[in-house]
Design a protein around this motif. Structure first.
Motif, PDB file in Angstrom:
ATOM      1  N   SER A   1      36.143   1.452  27.780  1.00 30.86           N
ATOM      2  CA  SER A   1      34.753   1.132  27.474  1.00 30.86           C
ATOM      3  C   SER A   1      34.098   0.509  28.693  1.00 30.86           C
ATOM      4  CB  SER A   1      34.654   0.159  26.299  1.00 30.86           C
ATOM      5  OG  SER A   1      35.198   0.708  25.131  1.00 30.86           O
ATOM      6  N   ASN A   2      32.770   0.663  28.760  1.00 25.21           N
ATOM      7  CA  ASN A   2      31.936  -0.024  29.754  1.00 25.21           C
ATOM      8  C   ASN A   2      30.574  -0.237  29.111  1.00 25.21           C
ATOM      9  OD1 ASN A   2      30.568   2.389  29.938  1.00 25.21           O
ATOM     10  ND2 ASN A   2      31.485   3.012  31.866  1.00 25.21           N
ATOM     11  N   PRO A   3      29.579  -0.755  29.796  1.00 21.87           N
ATOM     12  CA  PRO A   3      28.261  -0.963  29.155  1.00 21.87           C
ATOM     13  C   PRO A   3      27.652   0.316  28.598  1.00 21.87           C
ATOM     14  CG  PRO A   3      28.422  -2.278  31.154  1.00 21.87           C
ATOM     15  CD  PRO A   3      29.649  -1.434  31.131  1.00 21.87           C
ATOM     16  N   GLY A   4      28.111   1.478  29.082  1.00 20.50           N
ATOM     17  CA  GLY A   4      27.580   2.739  28.554  1.00 20.50           C
ATOM     18  C   GLY A   4      28.190   3.126  27.230  1.00 20.50           C
ATOM     19  N   GLY A   5      29.207   2.404  26.775  1.00 21.29           N
ATOM     20  CA  GLY A   5      29.825   2.698  25.496  1.00 21.29           C
ATOM     21  C   GLY A   5      31.301   2.983  25.652  1.00 21.29           C
ATOM     22  N   ALA A   6      31.913   3.396  24.538  1.00 21.61           N
ATOM     23  CA  ALA A   6      33.339   3.701  24.513  1.00 21.61           C
ATOM     24  C   ALA A   6      33.556   5.172  24.801  1.00 21.61           C
ATOM     25  CB  ALA A   6      33.939   3.328  23.159  1.00 21.61           C
ATOM     26  N   GLY A   7      34.550   5.469  25.634  1.00 23.91           N
ATOM     27  CA  GLY A   7      34.898   6.846  25.934  1.00 23.91           C
ATOM     28  C   GLY A   7      35.798   7.431  24.867  1.00 23.91           C
ATOM     29  N   LEU A   8      36.268   8.646  25.107  1.00 25.10           N
ATOM     30  CA  LEU A   8      37.139   9.313  24.163  1.00 25.10           C
ATOM     31  C   LEU A   8      38.527   8.688  24.196  1.00 25.10           C
ATOM     32  CD1 LEU A   8      36.190  13.029  24.878  1.00 25.10           C
ATOM     33  CD2 LEU A   8      35.407  11.592  22.989  1.00 25.10           C
ATOM     34  N   TYR A   9      39.225   8.761  23.049  1.00 26.53           N
ATOM     35  CA  TYR A   9      40.602   8.317  23.003  1.00 26.53           C
ATOM     36  C   TYR A   9      41.492   9.273  23.786  1.00 26.53           C
ATOM     37  CZ  TYR A   9      40.250   4.506  19.605  1.00 26.53           C
ATOM     38  OH  TYR A   9      39.982   3.318  18.982  1.00 26.53           O
ATOM     39  N   SER A  10      42.580   8.740  24.277  1.00 24.91           N
ATOM     40  CA  SER A  10      43.604   9.575  24.893  1.00 24.91           C
ATOM     41  C   SER A  10      44.239  10.454  23.829  1.00 24.91           C
ATOM     42  CB  SER A  10      44.683   8.686  25.517  1.00 24.91           C
ATOM     43  OG  SER A  10      45.352   7.947  24.485  1.00 24.91           O
ATOM     44  N   THR A  11      45.068  11.410  24.275  1.00 26.42           N
ATOM     45  CA  THR A  11      45.862  12.149  23.303  1.00 26.42           C
ATOM     46  C   THR A  11      46.836  11.178  22.625  1.00 26.42           C
ATOM     47  OG1 THR A  11      47.455  12.682  25.019  1.00 26.42           O
ATOM     48  CG2 THR A  11      45.723  14.294  24.610  1.00 26.42           C
ATOM     49  N   VAL A  12      47.170  11.468  21.368  1.00 27.19           N
ATOM     50  CA  VAL A  12      48.063  10.586  20.606  1.00 27.19           C
ATOM     51  C   VAL A  12      49.506  10.827  21.052  1.00 27.19           C
ATOM     52  CG1 VAL A  12      48.921   9.990  18.316  1.00 27.19           C
ATOM     53  CG2 VAL A  12      46.491  10.533  18.659  1.00 27.19           C
ATOM     54  N   SER A  13      50.226   9.748  21.328  1.00 20.72           N
ATOM     55  CA  SER A  13      51.638   9.821  21.692  1.00 20.72           C
ATOM     56  C   SER A  13      52.456   9.102  20.636  1.00 20.72           C
ATOM     57  CB  SER A  13      51.857   9.178  23.070  1.00 20.72           C
ATOM     58  OG  SER A  13      53.196   9.322  23.492  1.00 20.72           O
ATOM     59  N   ASN A  14      53.739   9.478  20.496  1.00 26.00           N
ATOM     60  CA  ASN A  14      54.577   8.812  19.506  1.00 26.00           C
ATOM     61  C   ASN A  14      55.920   8.432  20.116  1.00 26.00           C
ATOM     62  OD1 ASN A  14      56.929  10.733  18.466  1.00 26.00           O
ATOM     63  ND2 ASN A  14      55.108  12.029  18.820  1.00 26.00           N
ATOM     64  N   PHE A  15      56.565   7.447  19.521  1.00 23.64           N
ATOM     65  CA  PHE A  15      57.908   7.046  19.916  1.00 23.64           C
ATOM     66  C   PHE A  15      58.605   6.498  18.681  1.00 23.64           C
ATOM     67  CE2 PHE A  15      55.188   3.358  20.536  1.00 23.64           C
ATOM     68  CZ  PHE A  15      55.910   2.316  19.931  1.00 23.64           C
ATOM     69  N   THR A  16      59.931   6.462  18.752  1.00 18.82           N
ATOM     70  CA  THR A  16      60.730   5.964  17.634  1.00 18.82           C
ATOM     71  C   THR A  16      61.617   4.812  18.119  1.00 18.82           C
ATOM     72  OG1 THR A  16      60.778   8.164  16.662  1.00 18.82           O
ATOM     73  CG2 THR A  16      62.384   6.573  15.824  1.00 18.82           C
TER      74      THR A  16
ATOM     75  N   PHE B   1       5.098   3.378  33.364  1.00 21.23           N
ATOM     76  CA  PHE B   1       6.232   2.690  32.768  1.00 21.23           C
ATOM     77  C   PHE B   1       7.514   3.225  33.386  1.00 21.23           C
ATOM     78  CE2 PHE B   1       5.186   0.713  28.360  1.00 21.23           C
ATOM     79  CZ  PHE B   1       4.112   0.019  28.929  1.00 21.23           C
ATOM     80  N   ASN B   2       8.577   2.392  33.336  1.00 17.91           N
ATOM     81  CA  ASN B   2       9.885   2.881  33.794  1.00 17.91           C
ATOM     82  C   ASN B   2      10.967   2.378  32.848  1.00 17.91           C
ATOM     83  OD1 ASN B   2      11.534   0.463  35.008  1.00 17.91           O
ATOM     84  ND2 ASN B   2       9.410   0.145  35.723  1.00 17.91           N
ATOM     85  N   PHE B   3      12.085   3.138  32.797  1.00 15.06           N
ATOM     86  CA  PHE B   3      13.260   2.731  32.029  1.00 15.06           C
ATOM     87  C   PHE B   3      14.490   3.272  32.747  1.00 15.06           C
ATOM     88  CE2 PHE B   3      12.020   6.833  30.322  1.00 15.06           C
ATOM     89  CZ  PHE B   3      13.215   7.519  30.226  1.00 15.06           C
ATOM     90  N   THR B   4      15.627   2.643  32.459  1.00 15.16           N
ATOM     91  CA  THR B   4      16.884   3.053  33.100  1.00 15.16           C
ATOM     92  C   THR B   4      17.874   3.459  32.016  1.00 15.16           C
ATOM     93  OG1 THR B   4      16.507   1.504  34.908  1.00 15.16           O
ATOM     94  CG2 THR B   4      18.754   2.363  34.650  1.00 15.16           C
ATOM     95  N   THR B   5      18.529   4.620  32.204  1.00 16.15           N
ATOM     96  CA  THR B   5      19.490   5.116  31.215  1.00 16.15           C
ATOM     97  C   THR B   5      20.798   4.341  31.291  1.00 16.15           C
ATOM     98  OG1 THR B   5      20.158   6.823  32.772  1.00 16.15           O
ATOM     99  CG2 THR B   5      18.520   7.428  31.127  1.00 16.15           C
ATOM    100  N   GLN B   6      21.566   4.467  30.269  1.00  9.50           N
ATOM    101  CA  GLN B   6      22.808   3.737  30.123  1.00  9.50           C
ATOM    102  C   GLN B   6      23.860   4.207  31.129  1.00  9.50           C
ATOM    103  OE1 GLN B   6      23.741   4.862  26.112  1.00  9.50           O
ATOM    104  NE2 GLN B   6      24.900   6.639  26.747  1.00  9.50           N
ATOM    105  N   PHE B   7      24.877   3.371  31.271  1.00  7.00           N
ATOM    106  CA  PHE B   7      26.023   3.781  32.067  1.00  7.00           C
ATOM    107  C   PHE B   7      26.696   4.986  31.408  1.00  7.00           C
ATOM    108  CE2 PHE B   7      25.667  -0.593  33.560  1.00  7.00           C
ATOM    109  CZ  PHE B   7      25.940  -0.464  34.922  1.00  7.00           C
ATOM    110  N   GLN B   8      27.336   5.800  32.208  1.00  2.00           N
ATOM    111  CA  GLN B   8      28.116   6.896  31.658  1.00  2.00           C
ATOM    112  C   GLN B   8      29.415   6.341  31.091  1.00  2.00           C
ATOM    113  OE1 GLN B   8      28.909  10.065  34.352  1.00  2.00           O
ATOM    114  NE2 GLN B   8      29.883  11.358  32.799  1.00  2.00           N
ATOM    115  N   PRO B   9      29.724   6.617  29.796  1.00  2.91           N
ATOM    116  CA  PRO B   9      30.974   6.120  29.216  1.00  2.91           C
ATOM    117  C   PRO B   9      32.169   6.637  30.018  1.00  2.91           C
ATOM    118  CG  PRO B   9      29.534   6.953  27.507  1.00  2.91           C
ATOM    119  CD  PRO B   9      28.919   7.356  28.805  1.00  2.91           C
TER     120      PRO B   9
END
Length: 884
Positions: A374-389, A289-297
């Motif tokens: 995001s890509n087929p491997g899933g969602a990556g980490l969020y960026s650092t949070v930035s703020n503005f006024t 049998f064979n299988f292929t792992t997901q894309f790297q997020p």
């Protein structure tokens, strides 16, 4: 079938010259011809007489078609042959065969010489083992403990000639057997039979999941396959090539039908297969049998614009970020909360570009934003949070509220108020004498609240005022213009108390000034400087012409002034007056002695309390009642914290104390404490014995005196000199009128004295008494003047005892008395009494020692009394038990 012999170098000393023969028949029962294709099975059989041992092995070799395969060049039998005959008398084990001229012979129980082909599972393969053994010598047979892994049945059987029966031993549950040739050696025959377990490979497993060709599999996944019916373990292989030349997993220890994988590479194709195992036999591998792992997020994006913390951002703006390798889409979130749990403004996961337009937003509001990819491997980490006024809008014009437009009789220091304006940071207030605001009397642009007090203004004058708001965007328009007219102010009051330059003023003084008829309130100030820049009291809420203030600093020189006010405004301040606050009074003393409710206090009283800070002296009061009205002593001249006072005996008193400072300011009295005096000092004790000049006193004397009235304890001393500087024994807490000083030296002069102690003190010592010891270590006491009826030695008490016991005896006439202690062997231990004594009843104490003063061990002892009176002699004995 294989036999082997290891020659032994040691002779068995107990082996007899005659040879004893015993025969072991080993039977292998084979279930089916498939056994011929399996590996050879051999079983070592170890034979020992307790000193020497030898081994023979039997089993099945590959390719045999007879139960015993004779040696020839065609079959190439792997068995050993019968060894040569051993030297005489040496221990030996070998296979032997009954057929002449044959090296190996197959036979069964029914026909020992039946050499025949192997055709069915019912056939048995039987062999005999010959050993040289002395007649009657026990043989020990042993074999491996794990035969059950290859056999379903293996039995050792031999004929016991002495018992006339066959003996069966299960070789699968036992590992040894003892055989003794008790009769004819020719009848000592041993057989063994068994059935071989066929080793058939289990069925090949069927793979289940991940199904072959599966894609997007996580990097942690579990392999699963179906159960193989006879499998004991499974062997799993995982590889990145279809030929399984390089293995990532090669696990043959599995007992379940699943194998967890973790840490697999992203976007990688893997091949896997499984086979089942039963012992050493294994099935073929399953299909591959064979299988292929997901894309790297993808990784986290880096935010670009607006920069973190940027202000004055337009209410419609564009968010931008850097590209992330492997990203297909981006998710943008904008919120008014930094944790994005509330106030979500934008949540867009469909972005395929690197920017996003947002707006319109609220003015002057802080926003937080972040992006992930995001890509087929899933969602990556969020960026650092930035703020503005966002930028703020100009504030609107405030609405004026108080005083209303056109108001009359306004105080000379009015508070002007207006409504708040959204987004306002500060307010600018202008007050002028003209409607064009060219003559300003107030112009304040720093106000952060919605009110401002102004003034003092001129009385009976028209004023105009207006307000505008300001924020980061600038200043908004002015409010509408309001006008008001002031009224006349009241006059300044005249100060009354404290007087100018007054001293020793309370630190909580009551300030009094002239009442002004037109005033509705007053403003009091107390300061440490004439300019009134450092204020201690600044109270403008006073409605009366009297005000008690507290607390002012002790010893401070202060100034005070007052002004009046009404709806027209405030008057000028009065002229200032100075006063000096009293020094700080001392703290309350803490009473130490006598304790509260103390009794039997000495009439020469010592009162003690703690030193109190700031006190230059003390005021002491002693009374005969709890209200301190019946004063016995009231002294304000006490300079120390301890006082001696003579009071009456047997009387209850109450006392308290307070401190006085240098200004003769009194502190707070301590709590009232009670004490009661005692009676008089106890009298000097009267000595009973030993009296002055006594001789031949026991080395363990008893010092006695009469009780003293009022005494609670006694102090007795024994010394080698009359000045009592060489005290040999002393007790300071005696509660009886008897003192036992212990063992003294023989024939030595001693001095002793005693005094009584009561609650009011101690008496003087009695007159010093001198006595000289004898040689005995006893204490003989006459128990009374009543003449006993005969000669009696009483049982000692206590009995058993440790370490001292009392022995009592009676003598009815004057007699020479000897009282001695003996042990169980009749040896004399100590002489307690040996003297002429008058008639009477006596007691003697024995301290468990011998004549040398050494303690004797635990055990049974005898006390023997002999009394000789004239021609009459009496002997009496009692048992004594010493327990330690």
């Amino acid at each position: 079938m294989r036999g082997s012999v290891v020659p032994r170098l040691l002779r068995v000393s107990q082996v007899m010259a005659a040879l004893a023969f015993w025969v072991a028949a080993i039977t292998l029962m084979v279930p089916g011809a498939t056994i011929l294709a399996q590996p050879r099975f051999t079983v070592p059989l170890i034979v020992s007489d307790g000193t020497d041992a030898d081994t023979a092995s039997f089993g099945i070799a590959p390719g045999v078609n007879f139960c015993i395969q004779q040696t020839d060049s065609v079959n190439g039998l792997l068995e050993d042959f019968l060894p040569p005959a051993p030297p005489g008398g040496i221990f030996d084990t070998r296979f032997i065969w009954p057929r002449t001229g044959s090296n190996l012979v197959c036979f069964d129980q029914g026909s020992p010489n039946d050499f025949r082909p192997f055709t069915s599972a019912a056939q048995k393969d039987t062999f005999r083992v010959k050993n040289q053994l002395g007649v009657g010598t026990a043989m020990i047979l042993s074999w491996p403990a794990n035969l059950s892994t290859r056999f379903t049945q293996l039995t050792l059987r031999y004929f016991d000639a002495s018992a006339g029966q066959n003996v069966n031993i299960d070789m699968l549950t036992n590992t040894t057997a003892n055989v003794t040739d008790a009769g004819d050696p020719a009848t000592a025959t041993i057989y063994s039979s068994g059935v071989v377990i066929p080793v058939v490979p289990p069925p090949t497993p069927t793979l289940v999941s991940p199904p072959t060709g599966a894609t997007g599999q996580p990097t942690s996944v579990s392999l699963r396959w179906n159960v193989s019916s006879t499998a004991q373990t499974y062997h799993v292989q995982l590889s990145t090539d279809s030929n399984f030349t390089v293995l990532q997993i090669n696990d043959s220890t599995l007992t379940d039908t699943t194998r967890a994988l973790s840490g697999l590479a992203f976007s990688t194709k893997y091949y896997w297969r499984v086979r089942a195992k039963l012992g050493t036999a294994a099935s073929s591998f399953s299909g591959r049998f064979n299988f292929t792992t997901q894309f790297q997020p993808p990784g986290a994006p880096t935010l670009v614009s607006p920069s973190n913390g940027q202000t004055s951002v337009p209410t419609s703006t564009t968010l931008s970020w850097n590209a992330v390798s492997g990203a297909v889409t981006y998710r943008v979130q904008v919120a008014t909360s930094s944790n994005f749990t509330s106030g979500i403004i934008v949540d867009d996961s469909t972005q395929t570009t690197l920017s996003r337009n947002i707006g319109p937003l609220q003015n002057g509001t802080q926003y937080f934003w972040r992006v992930n990819a995001s890509n087929p491997g899933g969602a990556g980490l969020y960026s650092t949070v930035s703020n503005f006024t966002t930028v703020v809008a100009l504030p609107a014009a405030p609405g004026l509220t108080s005083p209303p437009d056109g108001a009359l009789n306004i105080t000379l220091s009015p508070t002007l108020a207006w409504n708040s304006t959204p987004t306002a940071v500060t307010y600018r207030l202008q007050v002028a004498r003209d409607s064009l605001f060219t003559t300003l009397v107030a112009d304040d642009s720093t106000i952060t609240t919605t009110s401002r007090q102004v003034g003092p203004l001129l009385p009976i004058t028209l004023y105009y005022w207006r307000v505008r708001a300001k924020n980061a965007a600038g200043s908004g328009p002015y409010s509408a213009r309001f006008g008001f007219t002031t009224t006349a102010a009241p006059p300044a009051p005249f100060l009354i108390l404290p007087l100018d330059s007054a001293t020793r003023v309370s630190n909580t003084p009551t300030m009094t000034w002239q009442r002004i008829a037109s005033a509705t309130g007053y403003h009091l100030q107390i300061a440490v400087d004439p300019a009134f820049t450092t204020l201690i009291v600044n109270d403008s809420t006073i409605l009366d012409s009297v005000k008690t203030v507290s607390p002012l600093p002790y010893g401070a020189r202060l100034l005070w002034r007052v002004r009046s006010r009404n709806t027209s405004g405030a008057s000028a301040f009065s002229s200032a007056r100075a006063f000096t606050v009293m020094l700080e009074p001392p703290a309350m003393p803490v009473q130490i002695a006598p304790g509260n409710n103390a009794t039997n206090v000495a009439v020469t009283l010592i009162l003690r309390w703690s030193n109190t800070s700031l006190a230059s002296g003390y005021h002491l009061q002693i009374a005969r009642d709890t209200l301190m009205t019946n004063i016995f002593l009231s002294d304000t001249t006490v300079s120390d914290s301890i006082v001696n006072v003579q009071v009456a005996p047997s009387t209850a008193y109450f006392w308290r104390v307070r401190g006085i400072n240098t200004e003769y300011t009194y502190g707070q009295f301590s709590p009232i404490r009670r004490f009661t005096t005692g009676n008089v000092v106890p009298a000097v004790p009267v000595v009973i014995g030993p009296l002055d000049g006594a001789i031949n006193v026991s080395r363990t004397p008893r010092m006695q005196w009469s009780a003293s009235p009022g005494a609670s304890s006694y102090r007795a001393q024994v010394s080698l000199n009359s000045s009592f500087t060489q005290i040999v024994s002393e007790d300071t807490i005696l509660t009886t009128t008897t003192f036992l000083p212990g063992l003294l030296e023989p024939l030595t002069p001693y001095y002793w004295r005693v005094r009584a102690k009561g609650t009011l003190g101690s008496s003087a010592y009695c007159a010093t008494q001198r006595f000289t010891t004898g040689t005995l270590i006893v204490s003989v006491e006459d128990e009374g003047s009543t003449q006993p009826a005969g000669f009696v030695l009483h049982q000692n008490y206590p009995n058993p005892f440790n370490p001292t016991t009392t022995i009592a005896f009676d003598i009815s006439t004057d007699a020479v008395v000897a009282l001695r202690v003996y042990d169980l062997l009749g040896r004399e231990i100590q002489t307690l009494v040996n003297e002429e004594m008058p008639a009477g009843t006596y007691t003697v104490r024995w301290n468990g020692q011998n004549d040398s003063g050494q303690p004797v061990p635990s055990g049974m002892y005898f006390v023997r009394m002999t009394a000789v009176a004239g021609q009459k002699s009496i002997v009496a004995v009692q048992k004594m038990l010493l327990l330690k």
